[in-house]
Each structure stands twice: as C-alpha cells, then as structure tokens.
Design a protein around this motif. Structure first.
Motif, PDB file in Angstrom:
ATOM      1  N   MET A   1       2.264  11.714 -10.184  1.00 36.49           N
ATOM      2  CA  MET A   1       1.629  13.035 -10.171  1.00 36.49           C
ATOM      3  C   MET A   1       2.676  14.150 -10.238  1.00 36.49           C
ATOM      4  O   MET A   1       2.467  15.164 -10.893  1.00 36.49           O
ATOM      5  CB  MET A   1       0.735  13.202  -8.936  1.00 36.49           C
ATOM      6  CG  MET A   1      -0.448  12.243  -8.887  1.00 36.49           C
ATOM      7  SD  MET A   1      -1.392  12.128 -10.413  1.00 36.49           S
ATOM      8  CE  MET A   1      -2.070  13.745 -10.548  1.00 36.49           C
ATOM      9  N   MET A   2       3.809  13.935  -9.589  1.00 32.20           N
ATOM     10  CA  MET A   2       4.886  14.923  -9.656  1.00 32.20           C
ATOM     11  C   MET A   2       5.464  14.990 -11.072  1.00 32.20           C
ATOM     12  O   MET A   2       5.770  16.088 -11.563  1.00 32.20           O
ATOM     13  CB  MET A   2       5.973  14.546  -8.656  1.00 32.20           C
ATOM     14  CG  MET A   2       7.090  15.517  -8.586  1.00 32.20           C
ATOM     15  SD  MET A   2       6.918  16.541  -7.153  1.00 32.20           S
ATOM     16  CE  MET A   2       8.535  17.250  -7.103  1.00 32.20           C
ATOM     17  N   LEU A   3       5.588  13.843 -11.725  1.00 30.27           N
ATOM     18  CA  LEU A   3       6.076  13.805 -13.101  1.00 30.27           C
ATOM     19  C   LEU A   3       5.120  14.534 -14.039  1.00 30.27           C
ATOM     20  O   LEU A   3       5.539  15.348 -14.872  1.00 30.27           O
ATOM     21  CB  LEU A   3       6.277  12.354 -13.553  1.00 30.27           C
ATOM     22  CG  LEU A   3       6.758  12.124 -14.980  1.00 30.27           C
ATOM     23  CD1 LEU A   3       8.122  12.757 -15.202  1.00 30.27           C
ATOM     24  CD2 LEU A   3       6.805  10.633 -15.278  1.00 30.27           C
ATOM     25  N   LEU A   4       3.830  14.276 -13.886  1.00 29.98           N
ATOM     26  CA  LEU A   4       2.838  14.960 -14.709  1.00 29.98           C
ATOM     27  C   LEU A   4       2.861  16.472 -14.460  1.00 29.98           C
ATOM     28  O   LEU A   4       2.734  17.270 -15.394  1.00 29.98           O
ATOM     29  CB  LEU A   4       1.436  14.398 -14.444  1.00 29.98           C
ATOM     30  CG  LEU A   4       1.209  12.939 -14.849  1.00 29.98           C
ATOM     31  CD1 LEU A   4      -0.171  12.487 -14.420  1.00 29.98           C
ATOM     32  CD2 LEU A   4       1.414  12.747 -16.336  1.00 29.98           C
ATOM     33  N   GLN A   5       3.049  16.865 -13.197  1.00 29.44           N
ATOM     34  CA  GLN A   5       3.117  18.289 -12.874  1.00 29.44           C
ATOM     35  C   GLN A   5       4.392  18.915 -13.435  1.00 29.44           C
ATOM     36  O   GLN A   5       4.373  20.055 -13.894  1.00 29.44           O
ATOM     37  CB  GLN A   5       3.038  18.516 -11.361  1.00 29.44           C
ATOM     38  CG  GLN A   5       2.946  19.964 -10.959  1.00 29.44           C
ATOM     39  CD  GLN A   5       1.682  20.632 -11.472  1.00 29.44           C
ATOM     40  OE1 GLN A   5       0.601  20.079 -11.377  1.00 29.44           O
ATOM     41  NE2 GLN A   5       1.816  21.828 -12.016  1.00 29.44           N
ATOM     42  N   ALA A   6       5.495  18.176 -13.413  1.00 30.10           N
ATOM     43  CA  ALA A   6       6.744  18.696 -13.981  1.00 30.10           C
ATOM     44  C   ALA A   6       6.596  18.936 -15.479  1.00 30.10           C
ATOM     45  O   ALA A   6       7.080  19.947 -16.004  1.00 30.10           O
ATOM     46  CB  ALA A   6       7.891  17.725 -13.699  1.00 30.10           C
ATOM     47  N   ILE A   7       5.911  18.042 -16.162  1.00 26.77           N
ATOM     48  CA  ILE A   7       5.656  18.236 -17.594  1.00 26.77           C
ATOM     49  C   ILE A   7       4.768  19.459 -17.802  1.00 26.77           C
ATOM     50  O   ILE A   7       4.995  20.261 -18.714  1.00 26.77           O
ATOM     51  CB  ILE A   7       5.046  16.960 -18.208  1.00 26.77           C
ATOM     52  CG1 ILE A   7       6.069  15.821 -18.172  1.00 26.77           C
ATOM     53  CG2 ILE A   7       4.569  17.210 -19.631  1.00 26.77           C
ATOM     54  CD1 ILE A   7       5.504  14.450 -18.484  1.00 26.77           C
ATOM     55  N   SER A   8       3.780  19.621 -16.948  1.00 23.44           N
ATOM     56  CA  SER A   8       2.919  20.802 -17.015  1.00 23.44           C
ATOM     57  C   SER A   8       3.736  22.083 -16.813  1.00 23.44           C
ATOM     58  O   SER A   8       3.545  23.072 -17.527  1.00 23.44           O
ATOM     59  CB  SER A   8       1.817  20.699 -15.955  1.00 23.44           C
ATOM     60  OG  SER A   8       1.063  21.874 -15.885  1.00 23.44           O
ATOM     61  N   GLU A   9       4.637  22.065 -15.848  1.00 23.57           N
ATOM     62  CA  GLU A   9       5.483  23.235 -15.599  1.00 23.57           C
ATOM     63  C   GLU A   9       6.400  23.505 -16.785  1.00 23.57           C
ATOM     64  O   GLU A   9       6.657  24.668 -17.124  1.00 23.57           O
ATOM     65  CB  GLU A   9       6.309  23.041 -14.319  1.00 23.57           C
ATOM     66  CG  GLU A   9       5.491  22.955 -13.047  1.00 23.57           C
ATOM     67  CD  GLU A   9       4.662  24.198 -12.779  1.00 23.57           C
ATOM     68  OE1 GLU A   9       5.187  25.326 -12.917  1.00 23.57           O
ATOM     69  OE2 GLU A   9       3.475  24.049 -12.441  1.00 23.57           O
ATOM     70  N   LEU A  10       6.882  22.456 -17.425  1.00 21.82           N
ATOM     71  CA  LEU A  10       7.703  22.621 -18.629  1.00 21.82           C
ATOM     72  C   LEU A  10       6.904  23.333 -19.717  1.00 21.82           C
ATOM     73  O   LEU A  10       7.394  24.284 -20.334  1.00 21.82           O
ATOM     74  CB  LEU A  10       8.202  21.266 -19.136  1.00 21.82           C
ATOM     75  CG  LEU A  10       8.975  21.283 -20.457  1.00 21.82           C
ATOM     76  CD1 LEU A  10      10.280  22.045 -20.314  1.00 21.82           C
ATOM     77  CD2 LEU A  10       9.225  19.866 -20.942  1.00 21.82           C
TER      78      LEU A  10
ATOM     79  N   PRO B   1       0.805  -1.230   0.000  1.00 20.37           N
ATOM     80  CA  PRO B   1       0.000   0.000   0.000  1.00 20.37           C
ATOM     81  C   PRO B   1       0.836   1.277   0.000  1.00 20.37           C
ATOM     82  O   PRO B   1       0.549   2.202  -0.759  1.00 20.37           O
ATOM     83  CB  PRO B   1      -0.845  -0.110   1.277  1.00 20.37           C
ATOM     84  CG  PRO B   1      -0.930  -1.565   1.545  1.00 20.37           C
ATOM     85  CD  PRO B   1       0.378  -2.135   1.087  1.00 20.37           C
ATOM     86  N   ILE B   2       1.872   1.334   0.800  1.00 20.22           N
ATOM     87  CA  ILE B   2       2.675   2.557   0.849  1.00 20.22           C
ATOM     88  C   ILE B   2       3.504   2.699  -0.418  1.00 20.22           C
ATOM     89  O   ILE B   2       3.747   3.814  -0.895  1.00 20.22           O
ATOM     90  CB  ILE B   2       3.556   2.623   2.123  1.00 20.22           C
ATOM     91  CG1 ILE B   2       4.086   4.039   2.340  1.00 20.22           C
ATOM     92  CG2 ILE B   2       4.689   1.635   2.080  1.00 20.22           C
ATOM     93  CD1 ILE B   2       3.027   5.073   2.565  1.00 20.22           C
ATOM     94  N   LYS B   3       3.907   1.597  -1.017  1.00 16.60           N
ATOM     95  CA  LYS B   3       4.648   1.682  -2.277  1.00 16.60           C
ATOM     96  C   LYS B   3       3.747   2.138  -3.418  1.00 16.60           C
ATOM     97  O   LYS B   3       4.194   2.861  -4.312  1.00 16.60           O
ATOM     98  CB  LYS B   3       5.308   0.345  -2.591  1.00 16.60           C
ATOM     99  CG  LYS B   3       6.476   0.056  -1.655  1.00 16.60           C
ATOM    100  CD  LYS B   3       7.216  -1.191  -2.034  1.00 16.60           C
ATOM    101  CE  LYS B   3       8.409  -1.386  -1.114  1.00 16.60           C
ATOM    102  NZ  LYS B   3       9.296  -2.443  -1.569  1.00 16.60           N
ATOM    103  N   ILE B   4       2.493   1.752  -3.376  1.00 18.91           N
ATOM    104  CA  ILE B   4       1.534   2.240  -4.372  1.00 18.91           C
ATOM    105  C   ILE B   4       1.343   3.746  -4.215  1.00 18.91           C
ATOM    106  O   ILE B   4       1.336   4.493  -5.204  1.00 18.91           O
ATOM    107  CB  ILE B   4       0.194   1.482  -4.264  1.00 18.91           C
ATOM    108  CG1 ILE B   4       0.382   0.027  -4.722  1.00 18.91           C
ATOM    109  CG2 ILE B   4      -0.896   2.170  -5.071  1.00 18.91           C
ATOM    110  CD1 ILE B   4      -0.786  -0.874  -4.409  1.00 18.91           C
ATOM    111  N   VAL B   5       1.214   4.203  -2.969  1.00 24.62           N
ATOM    112  CA  VAL B   5       1.075   5.642  -2.706  1.00 24.62           C
ATOM    113  C   VAL B   5       2.307   6.388  -3.219  1.00 24.62           C
ATOM    114  O   VAL B   5       2.193   7.457  -3.828  1.00 24.62           O
ATOM    115  CB  VAL B   5       0.858   5.903  -1.199  1.00 24.62           C
ATOM    116  CG1 VAL B   5       1.027   7.367  -0.854  1.00 24.62           C
ATOM    117  CG2 VAL B   5      -0.507   5.408  -0.766  1.00 24.62           C
ATOM    118  N   MET B   6       3.481   5.824  -2.997  1.00 27.72           N
ATOM    119  CA  MET B   6       4.706   6.460  -3.474  1.00 27.72           C
ATOM    120  C   MET B   6       4.721   6.555  -4.998  1.00 27.72           C
ATOM    121  O   MET B   6       5.085   7.596  -5.557  1.00 27.72           O
ATOM    122  CB  MET B   6       5.929   5.703  -2.973  1.00 27.72           C
ATOM    123  CG  MET B   6       6.174   5.862  -1.497  1.00 27.72           C
ATOM    124  SD  MET B   6       7.458   4.802  -0.827  1.00 27.72           S
ATOM    125  CE  MET B   6       8.871   5.292  -1.756  1.00 27.72           C
ATOM    126  N   CYS B   7       4.323   5.497  -5.677  1.00 30.63           N
ATOM    127  CA  CYS B   7       4.297   5.515  -7.148  1.00 30.63           C
ATOM    128  C   CYS B   7       3.288   6.528  -7.672  1.00 30.63           C
ATOM    129  O   CYS B   7       3.571   7.241  -8.643  1.00 30.63           O
ATOM    130  CB  CYS B   7       3.990   4.119  -7.695  1.00 30.63           C
ATOM    131  SG  CYS B   7       5.399   3.015  -7.622  1.00 30.63           S
TER     132      CYS B   7
END
Length: 168
Positions: free
Chosen positions: A147-156, A136-142
């Motif tokens: 979501m951070m990756l998607l946000q980084a692309i958005s910021e790009l 469960p915690i590894k799923i939350v981490m992924c």
C-alpha cells in the motif's frame, strides 16, 4: 494527465485514506493490551502473550498507517535546504526522492514476500515462550509495504502533474 492515471490516483488515495483512518484507532487496542499487561503483572500471573501481541499491533499500526502518512505529507523531512527553495525546485526534488522511495519499497516488498512465503511454507513460529505463528504479521507487513508502494507511485504522479502545472 491520462485518465487512467487520474483514476489510479483517486482509488489508491481513497483506499489508503480509509485504511489509515481505521489504523488511527488501533492505538486504542494497543493501549488496551498494554493496560491489561500492566494489571496482570501487578495483581495476577503475568500473561505470556501481551508483550508480543502489543508488538504485533504496533507493526500493523505503523505499516498499514504509513501510506496514509505519506498521503498527508506527515513523514519527517530534512528541511535545512528544502524549506528555502522555490516551489518548482521542491517539486523536482520530490520527484527524485520519491523514485528512491519506490526503489526502496520494491526491494522491501521483494524481501517481505520471500519471508512471508517461508513463514507460510514452514509454519514459522516466534522464539518466545508464547510461540505465535509469524505468517499473519508478515502478511500484514507485506500488505502495508504494498500500500505504501502504491501510494508512493500516486504521489509521483501528483508531483509530475504539479510540475506540468496540473492538479490531480
């Protein structure tokens, strides 16, 4: 900018804003767990689960709130030179650094997925006396890394648009 990119930025920002706002309140749950831990250690038998559960909550708080923090520009920056640069130079440097961030998050997501897959397949458990399942915690981490990756692309996309004189 193409309409597809505008829609992508709008939806990713909206989703991460909602998740981030929810995660802001998770700190109160973490405080409740730590308060319960302190009370039980002082007056009763100490609980086995409180320390590890507090760590899990902190991981969720940190990982799921990271994209919102990136969206707000709240991450720590090395401002020694950056602060005195012109706006166009800052935007150019932001584009370069966000590309490094996207690469880093992609590698993290690959490793996190591999680790989560292992935890699910073999029923990986913690080595503590409580022995919770780790999946469960590894799923939350992924999810947080994704979501951070998607946000980084958005910021790009937003930085490239600003370089072109547009606003997303």
């Amino acid at each position: 900018m193409p309409n597809v990119i505008k829609v992508y930025v709008h939806y990713v920002d909206a989703i991460n804003r909602r998740i981030g706002r929810i995660m802001m309140y998770m700190i109160f749950a973490l405080m409740g767990i730590l308060l319960y831990s302190s009370i039980t250690k002082t007056f009763f038998l100490p609980s086995l689960w409180t320390l590890e559960m507090a760590q899990f909550f902190m991981v969720g708080y940190y990982m799921l709130g990271g994209a919102y923090s990136l969206q707000l520009g709240s991450h720590v920056r090395m401002d020694l030179l950056y602060g005195s640069w012109r706006k166009k130079n800052k935007l150019s440097m932001d584009v370069i650094t966000i590309l490094f961030l996207i690469f880093y998050l992609s590698v993290m997501l690959y490793g996190g997925y591999s680790s989560t897959e292992y935890a699910l397949e073999y029923g990986e458990r913690s080595y503590s006396s409580w022995r919770p399942y780790m999946a469960p915690i590894k799923i939350v981490m992924c999810v947080g890394i994704l979501m951070m990756l998607l946000q980084a692309i958005s910021e790009l996309f937003k930085d490239v648009a600003r370089l072109r004189g547009e606003e997303l």
